[in-house]
Design an enzyme around this catalytic site. Structure first.
Site, PDB file in Angstrom:
ATOM      1  N   CYS A  35      18.017   4.812  -2.729  1.00  0.00           N
ATOM      2  CA  CYS A  35      17.724   5.456  -4.018  1.00  0.00           C
ATOM      3  C   CYS A  35      18.836   6.417  -4.483  1.00  0.00           C
ATOM      4  O   CYS A  35      19.122   6.502  -5.680  1.00  0.00           O
ATOM      5  CB  CYS A  35      16.392   6.174  -3.959  1.00  0.00           C
ATOM      6  N   SER A  59       8.942  12.073  -1.976  1.00  0.00           N
ATOM      7  CA  SER A  59       8.430  10.698  -2.119  1.00  0.00           C
ATOM      8  C   SER A  59       9.453   9.682  -1.623  1.00  0.00           C
ATOM      9  O   SER A  59       9.097   8.545  -1.309  1.00  0.00           O
ATOM     10  CB  SER A  59       8.023  10.388  -3.562  1.00  0.00           C
ATOM     11  N   GLY A  60      10.707  10.101  -1.506  1.00  0.00           N
ATOM     12  CA  GLY A  60      11.737   9.235  -0.924  1.00  0.00           C
ATOM     13  C   GLY A  60      11.460   8.920   0.534  1.00  0.00           C
ATOM     14  O   GLY A  60      11.978   7.941   1.070  1.00  0.00           O
ATOM     15  N   VAL A  78       6.349   2.991  -2.665  1.00  0.00           N
ATOM     16  CA  VAL A  78       7.252   2.084  -3.393  1.00  0.00           C
ATOM     17  C   VAL A  78       6.524   0.786  -3.738  1.00  0.00           C
ATOM     18  O   VAL A  78       6.612   0.287  -4.864  1.00  0.00           O
ATOM     19  CB  VAL A  78       8.531   1.789  -2.576  1.00  0.00           C
ATOM     20  N   ARG A  96      -3.560  -2.817   9.596  1.00  0.00           N
ATOM     21  CA  ARG A  96      -4.482  -1.697   9.326  1.00  0.00           C
ATOM     22  C   ARG A  96      -5.099  -1.790   7.933  1.00  0.00           C
ATOM     23  O   ARG A  96      -6.225  -1.381   7.708  1.00  0.00           O
ATOM     24  CB  ARG A  96      -3.741  -0.348   9.426  1.00  0.00           C
ATOM     25  N   ARG A 103      17.001  17.380   1.444  1.00  0.00           N
ATOM     26  CA  ARG A 103      15.608  17.174   1.021  1.00  0.00           C
ATOM     27  C   ARG A 103      15.082  18.482   0.435  1.00  0.00           C
ATOM     28  O   ARG A 103      15.261  19.545   1.031  1.00  0.00           O
ATOM     29  CB  ARG A 103      14.761  16.776   2.239  1.00  0.00           C
ATOM     30  N   ARG A 159      21.529  -4.219   3.864  1.00  0.00           N
ATOM     31  CA  ARG A 159      22.411  -3.785   2.773  1.00  0.00           C
ATOM     32  C   ARG A 159      23.898  -3.979   3.058  1.00  0.00           C
ATOM     33  O   ARG A 159      24.658  -4.330   2.161  1.00  0.00           O
ATOM     34  CB  ARG A 159      22.161  -2.299   2.463  1.00  0.00           C
ATOM     35  N   HIS A 215      15.116  12.239  -7.585  1.00  0.00           N
ATOM     36  CA  HIS A 215      16.252  12.805  -6.865  1.00  0.00           C
ATOM     37  C   HIS A 215      17.255  13.354  -7.895  1.00  0.00           C
ATOM     38  O   HIS A 215      17.459  12.749  -8.960  1.00  0.00           O
ATOM     39  CB  HIS A 215      16.980  11.732  -6.048  1.00  0.00           C
ATOM     40  N   THR A 254       0.824  -1.216   0.000  1.00  0.00           N
ATOM     41  CA  THR A 254       0.000   0.000   0.000  1.00  0.00           C
ATOM     42  C   THR A 254       0.854   1.261   0.000  1.00  0.00           C
ATOM     43  O   THR A 254       0.326   2.362  -0.104  1.00  0.00           O
ATOM     44  CB  THR A 254      -0.911   0.023   1.249  1.00  0.00           C
ATOM     45  N   GLY A 255       2.167   1.130   0.136  1.00  0.00           N
ATOM     46  CA  GLY A 255       3.057   2.297   0.199  1.00  0.00           C
ATOM     47  C   GLY A 255       3.415   2.807  -1.190  1.00  0.00           C
ATOM     48  O   GLY A 255       3.074   2.172  -2.205  1.00  0.00           O
TER      49      GLY A 255
HETATM   50  N1  LIG Z   1      10.360   6.043  -1.233  1.00  0.00           N
HETATM   51  C1  LIG Z   1      11.526   5.778  -1.797  1.00  0.00           C
HETATM   52  O1  LIG Z   1      11.976   6.450  -2.737  1.00  0.00           O
HETATM   53  C2  LIG Z   1      12.337   4.635  -1.308  1.00  0.00           C
HETATM   54  C3  LIG Z   1      13.474   4.310  -2.022  1.00  0.00           C
HETATM   55  C4  LIG Z   1      14.246   3.265  -1.576  1.00  0.00           C
HETATM   56  C5  LIG Z   1      13.857   2.583  -0.458  1.00  0.00           C
HETATM   57  N2  LIG Z   1      12.732   2.928   0.230  1.00  0.00           N
HETATM   58  C6  LIG Z   1      12.349   2.133   1.384  1.00  0.00           C
HETATM   59  O2  LIG Z   1      11.136   1.452   1.113  1.00  0.00           O
HETATM   60  C7  LIG Z   1      10.382   1.260   2.306  1.00  0.00           C
HETATM   61  C8  LIG Z   1       8.957   1.779   2.152  1.00  0.00           C
HETATM   62  O3  LIG Z   1       8.991   3.115   1.717  1.00  0.00           O
HETATM   63  P1  LIG Z   1       7.709   3.864   1.163  1.00  0.00           P
HETATM   64  O4  LIG Z   1       8.265   5.138   0.674  1.00  0.00           O
HETATM   65  O5  LIG Z   1       6.893   3.027   0.231  1.00  0.00           O
HETATM   66  O6  LIG Z   1       6.853   4.127   2.517  1.00  0.00           O
HETATM   67  P2  LIG Z   1       5.282   4.359   2.729  1.00  0.00           P
HETATM   68  O7  LIG Z   1       4.652   4.987   1.551  1.00  0.00           O
HETATM   69  O8  LIG Z   1       5.168   5.041   4.048  1.00  0.00           O
HETATM   70  O9  LIG Z   1       4.682   2.866   2.861  1.00  0.00           O
HETATM   71  C9  LIG Z   1       5.003   2.037   3.940  1.00  0.00           C
HETATM   72  C10 LIG Z   1       4.460   0.642   3.671  1.00  0.00           C
HETATM   73  O10 LIG Z   1       4.881  -0.208   4.749  1.00  0.00           O
HETATM   74  C11 LIG Z   1       3.734  -0.873   5.279  1.00  0.00           C
HETATM   75  N3  LIG Z   1       3.875  -1.154   6.709  1.00  0.00           N
HETATM   76  C12 LIG Z   1       4.033  -0.280   7.721  1.00  0.00           C
HETATM   77  N4  LIG Z   1       4.041  -0.935   8.908  1.00  0.00           N
HETATM   78  C13 LIG Z   1       3.892  -2.251   8.622  1.00  0.00           C
HETATM   79  C14 LIG Z   1       3.803  -3.441   9.405  1.00  0.00           C
HETATM   80  N5  LIG Z   1       3.887  -3.392  10.750  1.00  0.00           N
HETATM   81  N6  LIG Z   1       3.640  -4.620   8.784  1.00  0.00           N
HETATM   82  C15 LIG Z   1       3.555  -4.678   7.434  1.00  0.00           C
HETATM   83  N7  LIG Z   1       3.603  -3.597   6.640  1.00  0.00           N
HETATM   84  C16 LIG Z   1       3.781  -2.387   7.223  1.00  0.00           C
HETATM   85  C17 LIG Z   1       2.607   0.117   5.054  1.00  0.00           C
HETATM   86  O11 LIG Z   1       1.369  -0.575   5.163  1.00  0.00           O
HETATM   87  P3  LIG Z   1       0.028   0.171   5.710  1.00  0.00           P
HETATM   88  O12 LIG Z   1      -0.468   0.996   4.572  1.00  0.00           O
HETATM   89  O13 LIG Z   1      -0.853  -0.961   6.067  1.00  0.00           O
HETATM   90  O14 LIG Z   1       0.476   1.010   6.890  1.00  0.00           O
HETATM   91  C18 LIG Z   1       2.946   0.582   3.642  1.00  0.00           C
HETATM   92  O15 LIG Z   1       2.522  -0.384   2.709  1.00  0.00           O
HETATM   93  C19 LIG Z   1      11.220   1.920   3.392  1.00  0.00           C
HETATM   94  O16 LIG Z   1      12.051   0.926   3.954  1.00  0.00           O
HETATM   95  C20 LIG Z   1      12.066   2.914   2.634  1.00  0.00           C
HETATM   96  O17 LIG Z   1      13.260   3.237   3.302  1.00  0.00           O
HETATM   97  C21 LIG Z   1      11.959   3.934  -0.190  1.00  0.00           C
END
Ligand SMILES: NC(=O)c1ccc[n+]([C@@H]2O[C@H](COP(=O)([O-])OP(=O)(O)OC[C@H]3O[C@@H](n4cnc5c(N)ncnc54)[C@H](OP(=O)(O)O)[C@@H]3O)[C@@H](O)[C@H]2O)c1
Length: 355
Positions: free
Chosen positions: A132, A162-163, A18, A43, A238, A103, A245, A15-16
């Site tokens: 990223c 969005s990162g 990424v 949730r 940021r 990592r 980025h 749902t996030g």
């Molecule tokens: N955004 C980027 O550009 C980027 C790049 C590289 C790496 N990352 C990494 O990717 C990961 C996610 O980033 P995001 O940007 O997608 O964050 P996000 O939009 O905040 O999404 C977080 C996701 O994690 C899930 N989650 C949270 N708590 C959880 C739990 N207890 N059990 C299972 N799922 C859970 C959430 O589910 P719910 O909706 O149910 O809360 C949601 O699907 C992070 O580790 C981040 O460091 C992000």
């Protein structure tokens, strides 16, 4: 190809921002999926998501959810990865993890598809997808490493909200609306308002004065490029951009190099596009890179502060949600399939060993 086809694929954090991009990229690239499991927190469990005309129910991410899974793409934060990735791997899944949990573990390959795909050969069930900012940097540095050698690199990043994830996107939108309405900007995700600002703080501060984001660029670049002594420094900032980025990069090379040769070398790297024509104001922009899988390079010029034509300065831009996260993860999955490396090395060896 020795693996069953089609595969059962799980996306953790579906749902996030990424996770949703991962689902989209899997579909765009026609990854051979028999069953797609979308996992998130309790949730979200029970909600349904439409994927290419099919309604899929979100399940809570728990150990049992990985029974029968071939590939699990994790993107739900480091705590979830530390807890569930080993459980998924123990159940036979190959995990491609997008968090920073694994990592720098010496037993876990950290892979950028066009740079060090061969490192996938030694995975033991968990593979790490780089940060990223590192992701878009190393294919470009690779071109210099392999041609003229690198003495030192200095990287300054301009990273989109969005990162940080979905909450940070909402925070920037809210602050822009508040500004237009003449109201105070509320900061929650970041320590200061991000709208109309530039925050030199990404992730937590470390004892050495760097932020963890900056230190990820240092340590991950060394691991991916197989240059453990690479002299590299980073300042991560940021900025109020939604997606993509940007990075200003200064490299001191071992041998002389002209900007013309550097442009040619960059353009030869798979997935790298050179966009560099100052006369027409052509250079990589975050807005142009958003939604694209490539890494864009421009503003390539000699750095006169380094003698002997051994200094280069350039600008690198890429979509942090696609190549910076989802696309590279799916490319790793494709490489594992192509090379027959889906199963962990120890289990491959056990099967292949003579009786
Ligand atoms: N955004 C980027 O550009 C980027 C790049 C590289 C790496 N990352 C990494 O990717 C990961 C996610 O980033 P995001 O940007 O997608 O964050 P996000 O939009 O905040 O999404 C977080 C996701 O994690 C899930 N989650 C949270 N708590 C959880 C739990 N207890 N059990 C299972 N799922 C859970 C959430 O589910 P719910 O909706 O149910 O809360 C949601 O699907 C992070 O580790 C981040 O460091 C992000």
């Amino acid at each position: 190809m020795s693996q069953p086809n089609p595969l059962t694929v799980a996306v953790v954090g579906a749902t996030g921002v990424v996770g949703r991009t991962m689902v989209a990229v899997l579909g765009e690239r026609d990854f051979p999926i028999g069953e797609l499991r979308l996992l998130a927190s309790g949730r979200s469990a029970g909600r349904t998501v439409d994927v290419r005309g099919r309604s899929i129910e979100i399940e809570e991410a728990r150990g049992e959810a990985f029974d029968g899974v071939d590939i699990a793409l994790f993107s739900a934060g480091a705590d979830i990865s530390r807890d569930l990735a080993p459980q998924a791997a123990a159940r036979g899944a190959t995990v491609i993890d997008n968090s920073n949990a694994w990592r720098m573990d010496p037993n876990v390959p950290l892979v950028v598809s066009q740079v060090n795909a061969d490192d996938l050969a030694w995975h033991e069930g968990i593979i790490a997808n780089p940060n990223c900012s590192t992701m878009q940097l190393v294919p470009v540095l690779m071109a210099l490493r392999d041609s003229v050698g690198i003495e030192r690199a200095v990287v300054d990043t301009y990273q989109s909200v969005s990162g940080t994830g979905a909450e940070a996107i909402a925070e920037l939108e809210g602050q822009i609306r508040a500004h237009v309405a003449g109201e105070a900007k509320q900061a929650g995700v970041y320590p200061h308002p991000i709208a109309f600002n530039a925050l030199p703080e990404i992730d937590v501060f470390l004892d050495n004065g760097y932020t963890r984001e900056e230190w990820k660029v240092v340590t991950e670049s060394r691991k991916i490029l197989h240059m453990p002594d690479l002299r590299i420094s980073c300042t991560a900032v940021r900025v109020p951009v939604f997606v993509s980025h940007s990075e200003a990069v200064h490299v001191e090379t071992r041998e002389p190099i002209t900007p013309e040769r550097a442009r040619r070398l960059f353009g030869e790297v798979d997935g790298v596009v050179v966009n560099d024509d100052p006369a027409t104001h052509a250079y990589p922009l975050a807005s142009d890179a958003a939604g694209r899988d490539e890494i864009f390079v421009g503003r390539v010029r000699q750095d006169p502060s380094i003698p002997g034509d051994r200094g280069l300065a350039f600008w690198v831009v890429s979509d942090n949600l696609r190549k910076g996260a989802a696309t590279n993860a799916v490319e790793i999955a494709e490489l594992l399939l192509e090379r027959g490396w889906l199963r962990a090395r120890s289990r491959r060896e056990a099967v292949e060993a003579p009786a």
